[in-house]
Design a protein around this motif. Structure first.
Motif, PDB file in Angstrom:
ATOM      1  N   GLU A 148      50.980  41.964  44.947  1.00 40.00           N
ATOM      2  CA  GLU A 148      50.070  42.838  44.208  1.00 40.00           C
ATOM      3  C   GLU A 148      50.838  43.769  43.280  1.00 40.00           C
ATOM      4  OE1 GLU A 148      46.940  44.763  46.297  1.00 40.00           O
ATOM      5  OE2 GLU A 148      46.484  43.014  47.540  1.00 40.00           O
ATOM      6  N   ASP A 186      51.694  41.869  40.254  1.00 35.27           N
ATOM      7  CA  ASP A 186      50.565  41.760  39.338  1.00 35.27           C
ATOM      8  C   ASP A 186      50.383  43.051  38.544  1.00 35.27           C
ATOM      9  OD1 ASP A 186      50.007  39.165  40.039  1.00 35.27           O
ATOM     10  OD2 ASP A 186      48.408  39.665  41.451  1.00 35.27           O
ATOM     11  N   HIS A 201      50.550  43.258  34.551  1.00 34.42           N
ATOM     12  CA  HIS A 201      49.439  43.915  33.848  1.00 34.42           C
ATOM     13  C   HIS A 201      49.977  44.901  32.809  1.00 34.42           C
ATOM     14  CE1 HIS A 201      45.270  45.876  33.999  1.00 34.42           C
ATOM     15  NE2 HIS A 201      45.993  46.728  33.305  1.00 34.42           N
ATOM     16  N   MET A 260      45.109  37.680  29.749  1.00 33.97           N
ATOM     17  CA  MET A 260      45.117  37.860  31.194  1.00 33.97           C
ATOM     18  C   MET A 260      44.650  36.590  31.890  1.00 33.97           C
ATOM     19  SD  MET A 260      42.920  40.534  33.541  1.00 33.97           S
ATOM     20  CE  MET A 260      41.431  39.522  33.358  1.00 33.97           C
ATOM     21  N   ARG A 261      43.563  35.988  31.384  1.00 34.70           N
ATOM     22  CA  ARG A 261      43.065  34.756  31.991  1.00 34.70           C
ATOM     23  C   ARG A 261      44.090  33.626  31.852  1.00 34.70           C
ATOM     24  NH1 ARG A 261      38.275  36.300  29.055  1.00 34.70           N
ATOM     25  NH2 ARG A 261      36.746  37.263  30.435  1.00 34.70           N
ATOM     26  N   ASN A 292      46.792  34.206  34.468  1.00 33.95           N
ATOM     27  CA  ASN A 292      46.287  33.881  35.808  1.00 33.95           C
ATOM     28  C   ASN A 292      46.227  32.376  36.019  1.00 33.95           C
ATOM     29  OD1 ASN A 292      46.004  36.547  36.532  1.00 33.95           O
ATOM     30  ND2 ASN A 292      43.822  36.644  36.076  1.00 33.95           N
ATOM     31  N   SER A 293      45.742  31.662  34.998  1.00 32.15           N
ATOM     32  CA  SER A 293      45.584  30.217  35.114  1.00 32.15           C
ATOM     33  C   SER A 293      46.926  29.489  35.108  1.00 32.15           C
ATOM     34  CB  SER A 293      44.704  29.703  33.978  1.00 32.15           C
ATOM     35  OG  SER A 293      44.615  28.287  33.998  1.00 32.15           O
ATOM     36  N   ARG A 310      48.629  33.792  38.911  1.00 32.45           N
ATOM     37  CA  ARG A 310      48.594  35.219  39.246  1.00 32.45           C
ATOM     38  C   ARG A 310      47.153  35.667  39.498  1.00 32.45           C
ATOM     39  NH1 ARG A 310      53.523  36.248  40.796  1.00 32.45           N
ATOM     40  NH2 ARG A 310      52.503  38.232  41.245  1.00 32.45           N
ATOM     41  N   ASN A 311      46.986  36.943  39.823  1.00 32.03           N
ATOM     42  CA  ASN A 311      45.660  37.490  40.110  1.00 32.03           C
ATOM     43  C   ASN A 311      45.489  38.821  39.383  1.00 32.03           C
ATOM     44  OD1 ASN A 311      43.113  37.557  41.310  1.00 32.03           O
ATOM     45  ND2 ASN A 311      43.852  38.755  43.046  1.00 32.03           N
ATOM     46  N   LEU A 312      45.819  38.822  38.083  1.00 28.65           N
ATOM     47  CA  LEU A 312      45.659  40.031  37.294  1.00 28.65           C
ATOM     48  C   LEU A 312      44.188  40.369  37.138  1.00 28.65           C
ATOM     49  CD1 LEU A 312      48.605  39.175  36.568  1.00 28.65           C
ATOM     50  CD2 LEU A 312      48.175  40.075  34.278  1.00 28.65           C
ATOM     51  N   SER A 313      43.900  41.663  37.037  1.00 33.39           N
ATOM     52  CA  SER A 313      42.539  42.136  36.857  1.00 33.39           C
ATOM     53  C   SER A 313      42.579  43.339  35.944  1.00 33.39           C
ATOM     54  CB  SER A 313      41.923  42.517  38.212  1.00 33.39           C
ATOM     55  OG  SER A 313      40.691  43.183  38.033  1.00 33.39           O
ATOM     56  N   SER A 345      34.463  41.266  40.071  1.00 38.60           N
ATOM     57  CA  SER A 345      35.201  42.184  40.949  1.00 38.60           C
ATOM     58  C   SER A 345      34.322  43.325  41.459  1.00 38.60           C
ATOM     59  CB  SER A 345      36.414  42.765  40.207  1.00 38.60           C
ATOM     60  OG  SER A 345      36.018  43.466  39.050  1.00 38.60           O
TER      61      SER A 345
END
Length: 254
Positions: A67, A70, A74, A100-101, A104-105, A109-112, A221
């Motif tokens: 985390e 990430d 970010h 960001m997408r 992640n793809s 990763r799991n960026l938000s 989210s």
């Protein structure tokens, strides 16, 4: 884990090479005792030139290593977008969301746009969109705030929304249930800074959703809220998902 300077240096070096092609200038790495954010990207802009970039992480949060990685990516993404002279968007605008997408793809990763600490987040607008002969400071991520949202559907099936002031939650919770033009509604909590665009209302005032695709992302989210007597608290994502399936499937996250 609690981040330190060595972690920041190592992470930046690794992800600059793996994700950003080594294009990012090395920023100053700073630690903070701030509890209102996990990470910030700060820079000075002179015209189209980004100067004195800094990445700051808070040492007030104990998160898993992945985390924190990430969070670093970010903030690095904010720096990458700041280097695009023609990009004059808000910090989490379309360019940020698209990149960001992609990260992640491509990199798993799991960026938000919002941090996962149960507090809430918002973002101050970066001054990168302003033009001046003097130095301008850009702050890519700002203080964390909660957003209390009532999501509804009209009898014709159009989704509507209003954002309540926290101090008036109990009053508007009761009043909105008497709105005759709303077929169904659900209260949700979210950390997404894009919700700052919705005026905060002391009385229920619904707005039609301007961008369904953006709201699908926002709701990915979000979580349902529940009320028991004098307590309002976080419910589950499953409750929100079930409501969307029944009343507004067009807003179900992809």
């Amino acid at each position: 884990m609690i981040p330190d300077i060595q972690f920041m240096q190592d992470s930046f070096r690794r992800f600059n090479a793996e994700i950003f092609g080594g294009e990012l200038p090395v920023p100053a790495f700073l630690l903070s005792n701030g509890r209102s954010f996990q990470g910030k990207c700060i820079f000075t802009r002179r015209g189209n030139t980004v100067c004195n970039p800094k990445i700051r992480l808070s040492i007030c949060f104990d998160l898993p290593l992945r985390e924190w990685e990430d969070v670093m990516i970010h903030e690095m993404l904010h720096l990458r977008i700041a280097l695009i002279p023609e990009c004059k968007e808000t910090p989490h605008g379309p360019t940020f969301m698209r990149m960001m997408r992609e990260i992640n793809s491509k990199f798993g990763r799991n960026l938000s746009v919002s941090y996962r600490e149960p507090a809430a987040s918002s973002s101050q607008s970066s001054s990168s969109s302003s033009q001046s002969s003097s130095a301008l400071e850009g702050i890519a991520d700002g203080p964390i705030r909660r957003h209390y949202i009532c999501l509804g559907v009209t009898p014709g099936g159009r989704p509507v929304v209003f954002r309540a002031a926290a101090s008036r939650m109990f009053k508007v919770w009761d009043v909105q249930e008497r709105f005759p033009d709303i077929k169904s509604r659900i209260w949700i909590g979210s950390l997404d800074p894009r919700l700052e665009r919705i005026p905060k209302a002391l009385e229920p005032r619904f707005y039609f959703l301007p961008d369904v695709n953006e709201w699908k992302d926002i709701l990915s989210s979000a979580f349902a809220l529940y009320r028991r007597g004098s307590t309002i608290g976080p419910g589950t994502r499953a409750t929100l998902t079930d409501w969307l399936k029944e009343y507004c499937p067009a807003l179900l996250p992809d």
